[in-house]
Design an enzyme around this catalytic site. Structure first.
Site, short mmCIF file in Angstrom:
data_model
loop_
_atom_site.label_atom_id
_atom_site.label_comp_id
_atom_site.label_asym_id
_atom_site.label_seq_id
_atom_site.Cartn_x
_atom_site.Cartn_y
_atom_site.Cartn_z
N ARG A 169 0.84 -1.19 0.00
CA ARG A 169 0.00 0.00 0.00
C ARG A 169 0.88 1.25 0.00
O ARG A 169 1.97 1.25 0.54
CB ARG A 169 -0.90 0.02 1.24
CG ARG A 169 -2.07 -0.97 1.17
CD ARG A 169 -2.96 -0.88 2.40
NE ARG A 169 -2.25 -1.31 3.58
CZ ARG A 169 -1.70 -0.51 4.47
NH1 ARG A 169 -1.81 0.80 4.36
NH2 ARG A 169 -1.07 -1.00 5.51
N GLY B 119 -2.58 -5.47 -4.29
CA GLY B 119 -3.73 -5.79 -3.43
C GLY B 119 -4.47 -4.62 -2.80
O GLY B 119 -5.51 -4.19 -3.28
N HIS C 116 -10.35 -2.30 11.67
CA HIS C 116 -9.26 -3.16 11.16
C HIS C 116 -9.02 -4.28 12.19
O HIS C 116 -8.01 -4.29 12.89
CB HIS C 116 -8.01 -2.30 10.97
CG HIS C 116 -6.90 -2.95 10.20
ND1 HIS C 116 -5.60 -2.50 10.27
CD2 HIS C 116 -6.89 -3.99 9.34
CE1 HIS C 116 -4.83 -3.24 9.48
NE2 HIS C 116 -5.59 -4.16 8.92
N ALA D 286 0.43 -6.46 9.24
CA ALA D 286 1.55 -7.39 9.47
C ALA D 286 1.98 -7.45 10.94
O ALA D 286 3.15 -7.57 11.25
CB ALA D 286 2.72 -7.06 8.55
N CYS D 287 1.01 -7.35 11.85
CA CYS D 287 1.29 -7.47 13.28
C CYS D 287 0.57 -8.66 13.92
O CYS D 287 0.42 -8.72 15.14
CB CYS D 287 0.94 -6.19 14.00
SG CYS D 287 2.10 -4.85 13.61
N GLY D 288 0.06 -9.59 13.10
CA GLY D 288 -0.41 -10.85 13.68
C GLY D 288 -1.90 -11.12 13.71
O GLY D 288 -2.32 -12.04 14.40
N THR E 141 -3.97 -12.30 11.15
CA THR E 141 -4.29 -13.58 10.51
C THR E 141 -3.83 -14.73 11.40
O THR E 141 -4.54 -15.72 11.58
CB THR E 141 -3.63 -13.67 9.12
OG1 THR E 141 -4.07 -12.56 8.35
CG2 THR E 141 -3.99 -14.96 8.41
N ASP F 93 -9.15 -9.71 9.22
CA ASP F 93 -8.64 -8.37 8.88
C ASP F 93 -9.64 -7.24 9.15
O ASP F 93 -9.23 -6.17 9.56
CB ASP F 93 -8.22 -8.34 7.41
CG ASP F 93 -7.30 -7.17 7.07
OD1 ASP F 93 -6.28 -7.00 7.78
OD2 ASP F 93 -7.58 -6.44 6.12
N ASN G 109 6.40 -8.51 1.81
CA ASN G 109 4.94 -8.32 1.79
C ASN G 109 4.29 -9.18 0.72
O ASN G 109 3.23 -8.86 0.19
CB ASN G 109 4.59 -6.84 1.57
CG ASN G 109 3.11 -6.55 1.83
OD1 ASN G 109 2.52 -7.08 2.76
ND2 ASN G 109 2.50 -5.71 0.99
N ARG H 168 2.02 -12.19 -0.63
CA ARG H 168 0.71 -12.53 -0.03
C ARG H 168 0.07 -13.73 -0.71
O ARG H 168 0.41 -14.09 -1.83
CB ARG H 168 -0.22 -11.32 -0.18
CG ARG H 168 0.29 -10.05 0.51
CD ARG H 168 -0.64 -9.57 1.55
NE ARG H 168 -0.03 -8.56 2.42
CZ ARG H 168 -0.52 -8.24 3.61
NH1 ARG H 168 -1.61 -8.83 4.06
NH2 ARG H 168 0.07 -7.34 4.35
N ASN I 48 -0.33 -17.65 22.41
CA ASN I 48 -1.11 -16.45 22.70
C ASN I 48 -2.46 -16.79 23.33
O ASN I 48 -3.08 -15.95 23.98
CB ASN I 48 -1.31 -15.60 21.44
CG ASN I 48 0.01 -15.01 20.95
OD1 ASN I 48 0.93 -14.81 21.74
ND2 ASN I 48 0.11 -14.74 19.66
P1 GTP Z 1 -2.18 -7.69 7.49
O1 GTP Z 1 -2.72 -8.71 6.57
O2 GTP Z 1 -1.13 -6.83 6.86
O3 GTP Z 1 -3.26 -6.83 8.09
O4 GTP Z 1 -1.34 -8.45 8.66
P2 GTP Z 1 -1.77 -9.31 9.93
O5 GTP Z 1 -2.03 -8.39 11.08
O6 GTP Z 1 -2.83 -10.27 9.59
O7 GTP Z 1 -0.40 -10.08 10.29
P3 GTP Z 1 0.00 -11.62 10.15
O8 GTP Z 1 -0.81 -12.52 11.04
O9 GTP Z 1 0.03 -11.97 8.72
O10 GTP Z 1 1.48 -11.60 10.73
C1 GTP Z 1 2.50 -10.82 10.18
C2 GTP Z 1 3.83 -11.28 10.64
O11 GTP Z 1 3.91 -11.32 12.08
C3 GTP Z 1 4.18 -12.69 10.16
O12 GTP Z 1 5.50 -12.70 9.70
C4 GTP Z 1 4.03 -13.55 11.40
O13 GTP Z 1 4.88 -14.66 11.37
C5 GTP Z 1 4.37 -12.59 12.55
N1 GTP Z 1 3.64 -12.95 13.78
C6 GTP Z 1 2.31 -13.17 13.90
N2 GTP Z 1 1.97 -13.51 15.18
C7 GTP Z 1 3.12 -13.50 15.89
C8 GTP Z 1 3.42 -13.75 17.28
O14 GTP Z 1 2.56 -14.06 18.10
N3 GTP Z 1 4.72 -13.61 17.63
C9 GTP Z 1 5.69 -13.26 16.74
N4 GTP Z 1 6.93 -13.16 17.19
N5 GTP Z 1 5.45 -13.02 15.43
C10 GTP Z 1 4.18 -13.13 15.01
C1 SPV Z 2 -2.83 -4.53 5.35
O1 SPV Z 2 -1.86 -3.93 4.86
O2 SPV Z 2 -3.33 -4.23 6.46
C2 SPV Z 2 -3.41 -5.67 4.61
C3 SPV Z 2 -2.99 -5.90 3.25
O3 SPV Z 2 -4.28 -6.36 5.14
S1 SPV Z 2 -3.71 -4.76 2.14
O4 SPV Z 2 -4.86 -5.40 1.53
O5 SPV Z 2 -2.68 -4.48 1.15
O6 SPV Z 2 -4.12 -3.59 2.84
MN MN Z 3 -4.78 -5.63 7.24
#
Ligand code: GTP
Ligand code: SPV
Ligand code: MN
Length: 588
Positions: free
Chosen positions: A71, A200, A228, A251-253, A255, A279, A371, A373, A500
């Site tokens: 993004r 995306g 979000h 990308a802070c966890g 999913t 999400d 990033n 996906r 967790n």
């Molecule tokens: P978006 O799709 O961008 O909104 O991301 P998201 O918030 O769904 O994040 P996602 O679950 O894809 O995790 C992003 C990254 O964080 C990955 O590289 C995971 O491996 C890492 N991660 C997720 N959960 C944990 C956790 O509990 N501990 C640690 N150390 N890393 C984590």
């Molecule tokens: C995010 O960045 O929070 C995502 C991926 O979930 S995107 O659809 O590119 O926003």
């Molecule tokens: Mn997201």
């Protein structure tokens, strides 16, 4: 042939076609026949690569342009008539000026191309939460992703009937020129316009653009919330399921938490976790006075790197069929995909995310983009909740905020009440990630994980949160978590992922008055003995450290919050200014 007689829709499409000048217009009816033909066409032009159909049935690989992988927040605009209504955290331009600028970029942009008309629904079509959109795009990749991520087809047009009440979305790839890339929202016109991108979040207009930026604006006017947030259900050994929603920045966890697999001891005892969404959550007040949430999406657009058999087996198995991979490694030996953190055997005969030859044993460079996906249907997920398609949604007991903080934020703490919880959400901060273009690892304030996604003034958004207190008779409790505290060598201290659940168990017990908390200047933390550590390597001392609240760091934090709040002038709700004084007072 047009799939509707709706005059508002037909007039708008005529106008957009006159401007973009496509060679032909194709309506997406949602039938498998039509989609199969589009997949074949995309493969014939190289836009997609069909993967090994024995190992990965229905799966494809796509590479975006190298300048177009995330993004672009600095190119994302909220164009309402008054600048103040976009607020200090959004880019703004006068709508008249922006329409004129965009008109130039779109004129003739689809010459020689096909315009696809995608009618889609966010949430189950016909349900009380459902909102409809039409996206016009010149990208088959977008069509096929939208089909996974939303509910697409003629049925949506039938439900819309003659109504003009839908969200207009126009996307053109144009030249993929990053200097002329614009992701623009006109909340007052129910309109989204995206040009010069194929990534995306910039082009799947049902997702961040509609379901967050436009929907947050609609939600404020109509008395509901677009957030979000992931949504999950925790089933305890007694068979009772309790739901929570959680907002973490990109990308802070989310999913990973949404698809959590309980640690062995919990599994044996009968604990289960059910995924409702990963999400986005739309939340409304139910007739019973509780807050009810639906996931408006129909699939997952998840981060590939780090997803593996150990960290997230549910996500991995979700991607084994009907999935589109973007910017991952292409293993040429068996025509499958790979990414960093999948396993310890990177392919040697491969292409990296840019399409260059790549040898995973020798190359110093990463093969997959950080990033990169997967786009996968929700129905593939082994732990998808039985309530996933329930038009009423699920009742929310807890709202959890969280982010990546190497220090400062403890593993978990609970707010004292709703108002304090809104303060906690509004002051969230997190280290930036590869999900957005720009520097990675810089701490920034990201209120409610909505900094890039709030479609109006963030100060008004906070007031909307505060106002929900008067609308929801049985409010969820509000918490904050941080899985990402690091030791002096920079290693994560808390094991995270499945573990967790140990923290979620405490959160749920707090919601039902089944355990106590310890008061600190920032809220309640668990007693060390109240987090189950059985089966982990985490000692009680380590846990005590993870739960500690460092006064000096928190004084710095409070100063940072004061500075951030200063940006909002008189849009800062008085209640939040008061909450900040309370925090400062508590810290002495
Ligand atoms: P978006 O799709 O961008 O909104 O991301 P998201 O918030 O769904 O994040 P996602 O679950 O894809 O995790 C992003 C990254 O964080 C990955 O590289 C995971 O491996 C890492 N991660 C997720 N959960 C944990 C956790 O509990 N501990 C640690 N150390 N890393 C984590
Ligand atoms: C995010 O960045 O929070 C995502 C991926 O979930 S995107 O659809 O590119 O926003
Ligand atoms: Mn997201």
């Amino acid at each position: 042939m047009a799939l509707t007689t709706n005059k508002a829709v037909l007039t708008w499409i005529d106008e957009m076609a006159a401007m973009t000048q496509p060679d032909r217009i194709v309506w997406i009816d949602g039938t498998e026949e039509q989609l199969e033909a589009l997949r074949a066409e995309a493969c014939s032009t190289g836009e997609m690569i069909q993967l090994n159909q024995e190992k990965l049935p229905g799966c494809y690989l796509h590479r975006t342009a190298v300048n177009d992988v995330a993004r672009v927040e600095d190119r994302t605009f909220i164009c309402c008539r008054e600048k103040e209504n976009a607020g200090p955290t959004n880019n703004w331009m006068d709508p008249v000026e922006m329409y004129a600028k965009l008109k130039k970029l779109y004129t003739g942009a689809m010459q020689g191309r096909t315009m696809y008309v995608i009618p889609y629904s966010m949430s189950v079509p016909g349900s009380p939460f459902a909102k409809y959109g039409i996206e016009l795009t010149d990208s088959i990749y977008v069509v096929l992703n939208m089909v996974i991520m939303t509910r697409v087809g003629k049925k949506v047009l039938d439900l819309l009937g003659d109504s003009p009440d839908y969200i207009k979305g126009l996307h053109a790839k144009a030249q993929l020129d990053e200097k002329e890339r614009y992701i623009v929202h006109f909340p007052e016109d129910n309109t989204i316009m995206s040009v010069n991108s194929g990534y995306g979040g910039n082009v799947l207009l049902g997702k961040k653009c509609f379901a967050l930026r436009i929907a947050s604006y609609l939600g404020r006017n109509e008395g509901w919330m677009a957030e979000h947030m992931l949504i999950l259900g925790i089933e305890n050994p007694q068979g009772e399921i309790r739901y929570l929603s959680a907002a973490f920045p990109s990308a802070c966890g989310k999913t990973n938490l949404a698809m959590l697999i309980p640690p062995e001891g919990y599994r044996k005892a009968g604990w289960k976790v059910w995924c409702v969404g990963d999400d986005i959550a739309w939340l409304r007040v139910g007739q019973d006075g509780r807050l009810w949430a639906v996931n408006p999406e129909n699939g997952f657009f998840g981060v590939a790197p780090g997803t593996n058999e150990k960290s997230n087996p549910n996500a991995l198995s979700t991607t084994r069929q009907g999935t589109i991979f973007t910017n991952v490694v292409h293993n040429l030996d068996d025509n499958t995909v790979w990414w960093e953190g999948l396993d310890k055997n990177p392919p040697v005969n491969a292409k990296d995310w840019k399409g260059n030859p790549w040898n995973g044993q020798e190359s110093a460079e990463k093969g997959a983009h950080p990033n990169s996906r997967f786009t996968a249907p929700a129905k593939n997920c082994p732990c998808i909740s039985s309530e996933f398609e329930n038009p009423q949604g699920v009742p929310i007991s807890a709202i959890v905020f969280g982010g990546r903080r190497a220090k400062t934020a403890p593993l978990v703490y609970q707010s004292r009440d709703w108002k304090h919880g809104v303060f906690v959400g509004s002051t969230m901060a997190s280290e930036t990630t590869a999900a957005a273009a720009g520097a990675v690892g810089v701490v920034r304030r990201d209120p409610m994980a909505m900094l890039p996604f709030c479609g109006y003034n963030m100060g008004d958004y906070w007031q909307h949160w505060l106002d929900m207190e008067g609308k929801v008779a049985h409010l969820p409790k509000i918490f904050n978590v941080n899985w990402f505290r690091t030791d002096n060598e920079g290693h994560f201290i808390w094991p995270g992922f499945g573990d967790n659940l140990r923290v979620l168990e405490w959160i749920m017990k707090r919601c039902f008055d089944e355990t106590d908390g310890v008061e600190t200047p920032i809220g309640y933390v668990p007693r060390v003995d109240d987090i189950n550590l059985e089966g982990t390597d985490v000692s009680k001392e380590t846990l005590a450290g993870l739960l500690s609240v460092d006064q000096a760091l928190w004084k710095e934090e409070a100063a940072g919050i004061r500075e951030f709040y200063g940006k909002f002038g008189d849009k800062l709700p008085a209640e939040l200014a008061h909450q900040l004084s309370v925090l400062e007072g508590n810290l002495g």
